[in-house]
Design an enzyme around this catalytic site. Structure first.
Site, mmCIF file in Angstrom:
data_model
loop_
_atom_site.group_PDB
_atom_site.id
_atom_site.type_symbol
_atom_site.label_atom_id
_atom_site.label_comp_id
_atom_site.label_asym_id
_atom_site.label_seq_id
_atom_site.Cartn_x
_atom_site.Cartn_y
_atom_site.Cartn_z
ATOM 1 C CE LYS A 1 -39.142 -73.066 -101.062
ATOM 2 N NZ LYS A 1 -39.651 -73.571 -102.475
ATOM 3 N NE ARG B 1 -44.856 -77.697 -99.983
ATOM 4 C CZ ARG B 1 -43.739 -77.633 -99.028
ATOM 5 N NH1 ARG B 1 -42.841 -76.611 -99.154
ATOM 6 N NH2 ARG B 1 -43.055 -78.787 -98.506
#
Length: 284
Positions: free
Chosen positions: A229, A263
């Site tokens: 991210k 995740r």
């Protein structure tokens, strides 16, 4: 917690791994790589062999500036893929969508868990005045409650405006839990995700990572989703395909702080990092 046919023991000091499968042309990290069925199934098999405990399937990108697609298109993308995965592999599968009609069809197609980036609050924010749901099929919480499946509730809000950041995030998550319980979702069927990268500035995302320990006050299973991210990219000044080392640091941090699941895109490296960290902590 039972997800599909697998029991996840969140009382154990262990961090499970959720592998990401984006069947989209435009996801920020792997858009277009796995939107063909054969390639997707091969990747699922690879993630299983590398140690994934659950696979998370997404049919619409939610990266910043993503292109929204119709409900019909999202359903078409994911239902056949879910059926194919469930027919070939013995692994739990979650479905990543904030649209209640898509969730309804995905659960019918065999998804074992819901993963909602709006934390059951999309209806709360966007339903028309006097109505409770954005959708014809009732609220997301009601759809999930009817199917009696676990749900990952992620923190999100329309704007990244906070009075007191960490307490506000915790309060929002408590509200999501209350919405779920009110709709009939058992609290023991919920996992919480602080929503790194959603409705948060770069500094906010770092604050989440600095304060992982504080989320245990919620006394519920916790999932960290930081893989590749922007918080990693901005910190290291790296493009999405070079953020694995940064991701591994956050995974090790999650294991150190006794979080229950991460995740990730690269299953093998994260499974190894967790195994090493847990061996050090447990001294066995």
């Amino acid at each position: 917690m039972k997800i599909g046919n697998k029991v996840f023991d969140f009382t154990k000091d262990h961090t499970y791994v959720m592998g990401i499968l984006n069947v989209t042309p435009d996801s920020f990290s792997d858009g277009g790589k796995f939107n063909e069925k054969d390639k997707a199934l091969y990747h699922v098999e690879q993630m299983i062999n590398e140690g994934a405990d659950i696979i998370d399937v997404g049919g619409e990108s939610t990266r910043p500036g993503y292109q929204k697609i119709s409900i019909e298109e999202e359903i078409a993308r994911i239902t056949g893929m879910l059926e194919a995965i469930k027919a070939r592999f013995d692994i739990p599968v979650s479905i990543d969508t904030y649209k209640a009609p898509v969730m309804k069809e995905a659960l019918k197609a065999g998804a074992d868990m819901a993963n909602d980036i709006w934390g059951l609050r999309y209806d709360h924010f966007y339903a028309k005045e006097g109505e409770t749901s954005v959708w014809d099929c009732k609220t997301m919480a009601e759809v999930i409650a009817k199917e009696n499946v676990p749900v990952c509730i992620m923190h999100n809000r329309p704007k990244a405006v906070y009075q007191d950041f960490i307490p506000d995030v915790l309060a929002d998550l408590k509200e999501s839990v209350a919405i779920g319980v009110s709709a009939g979702i058992p609290k023991e069927n919920m996992i919480l995700d602080p929503g790194v990268g959603f409705a948060k500035s770069y500094e906010d995302n770092l604050e989440v990572l600095r304060h992982l320990k504080e989320f245990h006050v919620l006394n519920m299973p916790l999932l960290l989703a930081t893989s590749r991210k922007s918080v990693i990219g901005l910190t290291l000044d790296l493009p999405v395909d070079q953020r694995e080392e940064g991701t591994l640091v956050t995974t090790v941090l999650a294991a150190k702080e006794h979080w229950n699941m991460v995740r990730v895109h690269d299953v093998k490296k994260n499974v190894r990092a967790i195994k090493m960290m847990e061996k050090i902590m447990h001294k066995i």
